[in-house]
Design a protein around this motif. Structure first.
Motif: not given
Length: 241
Positions: A162-174
């Motif tokens: 399970a991932y918090r949306h924000e951590i995946l969003r940051r990784a995706d943007e990077y």
């Protein structure tokens, strides 16, 4: 989110379990099934399930492997969610119990960024997995613990997370498309190691791995996966992007 390749035998039972678990816990949800070029009725069964539960089926015309399916699924999940939401990934072969998701989401609510369903937490059980697979998994755990220790992590290879949306969003943007770049099952390890850059709070929950409920034969090429995983570990340990 469920990456699925020729999972017609297992998918209906898994979707039924997901529907029951989430309805019982009164958790709003949407299931994203990524049909990775299956030659069976995986896509049809996922589409049929959408008549009685929230299922979105995305179909690859050609098989792209677990990494390709995961990449598509993560992109779709990020597009469908917002800050505060939780994204769960799990296998589509009915070996991982959806009933564990409620506890994983609760840990996200308590402050974790990533929660892994771990085979190495007290209370976990492994049913029906061949002995040599258990040995290799234990060896991988020992190797990662020594060479790339991450606080809170014992099970580096399990894709039930399970991932918090924000951590995946940051990784995706990077990372962009390179967030899921490795081929084969080693992509799950690589994704976790990449997330480590953002200093997430990671925790684990015990679960029961029910390999005896697996639909069809395993698609993992064990030796190839071992070598790919070791290669990923060395590259990340040397800080190679």
């Amino acid at each position: 989110m469920l990456p699925a390749y020729n999972e017609a035998e297992a998918l209906p039972a898994l979707l039924n379990e997901i529907e029951f678990a989430f309805d019982e816990a009164q958790i709003p949800y949407e299931v994203i099934v990524v049909d990775d070029g299956s030659s069976d009725d995986t896509a049809l069964l996922a589409s049929q399930a959408s008549f009685h539960m929230p299922v979105q089926c995305i179909t690859h015309v050609q098989n792209q492997g677990l990494a390709g399916a995961l990449r598509t699924g993560v992109a779709a999940a990020l597009a469908a969610t917002k800050p505060g939401d939780v994204i769960v990934t799990m296998d589509a072969d009915n070996t991982q119990p959806p009933g564990s998701v409620e506890r994983m989401i609760q840990m996200i609510r308590e402050g974790h960024d990533v929660v892994i369903a771990s085979r190495y937490q007290h209370g976990s059980q492994i049913v029906g997995v061949p002995g040599y697979r258990n040995f290799l998994s234990f060896g991988a755990r020992a190797l990662f613990t020594v060479m790339f220790p991450i606080r809170g992590v014992r099970d580096y290879t399990c894709g039930f997370r399970a991932y918090r949306h924000e951590i995946l969003r940051r990784a995706d943007e990077y990372y962009g498309d390179q967030l899921v770049s490795e081929k084969g099952f080693s992509c799950m390890v690589d994704m976790l190691l990449k997330l480590h850059r953002f200093k997430p709070v990671v925790g684990e929950v015990p679960f029961i791995l029910r390999y005896d409920q697996k639909g069809g034969a395993s698609k993992m090429r064990v030796l190839k996966t071992v070598f790919q995983t070791i290669h990923v570990l060395i590259r990340r340990r040397l800080n190679l992007r």
